[in-house]
Design an enzyme around this catalytic site. Structure first.
Site, PDB file in Angstrom:
ATOM      1  N   LYS A  52     -16.126  38.937  15.578  1.00  0.00           N
ATOM      2  CA  LYS A  52     -15.452  40.013  14.836  1.00  0.00           C
ATOM      3  C   LYS A  52     -16.453  40.774  13.969  1.00  0.00           C
ATOM      4  CE  LYS A  52     -11.073  37.639  15.144  1.00  0.00           C
ATOM      5  NZ  LYS A  52     -10.085  36.720  14.583  1.00  0.00           N
ATOM      6  N   GLN A  96      -8.430  33.844   9.142  1.00  0.00           N
ATOM      7  CA  GLN A  96      -8.669  33.209  10.444  1.00  0.00           C
ATOM      8  C   GLN A  96      -7.906  31.884  10.521  1.00  0.00           C
ATOM      9  OE1 GLN A  96     -10.631  34.493  13.108  1.00  0.00           O
ATOM     10  NE2 GLN A  96      -9.641  32.797  14.158  1.00  0.00           N
ATOM     11  N   ASP A 119      -3.880  41.974  11.370  1.00  0.00           N
ATOM     12  CA  ASP A 119      -3.541  41.012  12.418  1.00  0.00           C
ATOM     13  C   ASP A 119      -2.070  41.132  12.825  1.00  0.00           C
ATOM     14  OD1 ASP A 119      -5.389  39.442  13.693  1.00  0.00           O
ATOM     15  OD2 ASP A 119      -5.488  37.918  12.115  1.00  0.00           O
TER      16      ASP A 119
END
Ligand code: NAD
Length: 282
Positions: A52, A96, A119
């Protein structure tokens, strides 16, 4: 012979276009910025986070990383998210997963300002997806929809079967396919006669997390197969949730692992960060 849907190439194309958009934003003194939080020492997460940050670098998105120790308390995590929410120059916040079991991941996802929830896991964004409103679509389903679009696959009226009902893949991809007028069947670990259902799928999405789970006799000839799985085999190589080598001469289209859905997930994260930065401008 199935047509291979090249997610890696499409991701590159999307990121190249995003780079131009970021340059335009920078002319207006807006620099898209993503903050990534990782808690503990999960080896797979480290690889995802590294990929990322690399993508951010390529696209021109600024990147801030918070690596918290395993023993971080729930309050410490919530406080960090609160601080990032308050910082105007940060447009996207990503936590995450997985995080250590003593932490409440749902509470943490809900704490992220939904305007910065790149997200697409916040209940407001999930709700907007279900209602068909503009939202941050979670990155993996969003990437799958982009792959289908790129290959000119019409979805309307097709029977789409999704195996797996996770909040991050199975449920949102079912919503995305439904929004495009597919007839959607969701399957999971308690589904009976799975094979008889998958055999009638025009579009089959496998998001199970079990090595080569979907075998040749489970698909219909010409099916469009999307393999979301990322499984590490004993020899160290990655494989998906489908028996790719054996499906390839029966499916109509198929995504490889690696090089299919994975890179698209990252490209759509970049897309969502740029969208968040543009939203602030508007
Ligand atoms: P999960 O582990 O949260 O859920 C797995 C789902 O599979 C569950 O809903 C379960 O009901 C279903 N399942 C398990 N056994 C089954 C069986 N025998 N028959 C039918 N259904 C069964 O899954 P997840 O987080 O959606 O991840 C799935 C896979 O996708 C994993 O390999 C993960 O690593 C991968 N993944 C990839 C990306 C990407 O960017 N490519 C993103 C997220 C997840």
């Amino acid at each position: 012979m199935a047509k291979i849907m090249d997610g890696k190439a499409l991701a590159k194309k999307i990121q190249k276009k995003l780079r131009e958009e970021v340059e335009d934003l920078k002319k207006e003194k807006i620099i898209p910025k993503l903050a990534v939080i990782m808690v503990g020492n999960n080896e797979a997460s480290k690889v995802y986070v590294k990929n990322k940050s690399k993508a951010c670098n390529e696209v021109g998105i600024e990147y801030e990383e918070y690596l918290l120790p395993e023993e971080t308390t729930n309050q410490e995590l919530l406080d960090l998210i609160g601080n990032l929410n308050a910082r105007k120059e940060i447009h996207g916040i990503l936590l995450q997963s997985p995080i250590p079991a003593h932490l409440n991941i749902n509470e943490a996802f809900e704490k992220i300002d939904y305007h910065k929830d790149v997200d697409g896991f916040h209940s407001v964004n999930v709700g907007n997806l279900v209602l068909g409103r503009d939202t941050f679509i979670s990155c993996t389903p969003y990437g799958i929809m982009k792959i289908l679009e790129e290959y000119g696959i019409s979805i309307e009226g097709k029977h789409a079967v999704v195996i797996g009902r996770s909040n991050i893949v199975g449920k949102p991809i079912a919503q995305c396919l439904l929004a495009q007028n597919a007839t959607v069947t969701m399957c999971h670990s308690k589904t009976k006669n799975l094979q008889s259902i998958t055999q009638s799928a025009d579009i089959l999405v496998a998001a199970i997390g079990k090595e080569k789970f979907v075998k040749k006799d489970m698909i219909k000839p010409g099916a469009i197969v999307i393999d979301v799985g990322i499984n590490r085999q004993v020899d160290g190589k990655l494989c998906g949730d489908t028996d790719y080598e054996n499906l390839i001469d029966k499916a109509g289209y198929i995504t490889p692992v690696p090089g299919g859905v994975g890179p698209m997930t990252i490209a759509m994260l970049m897309t969502n960060v740029v969208k968040a930065a543009k939203n602030v401008k508007d």
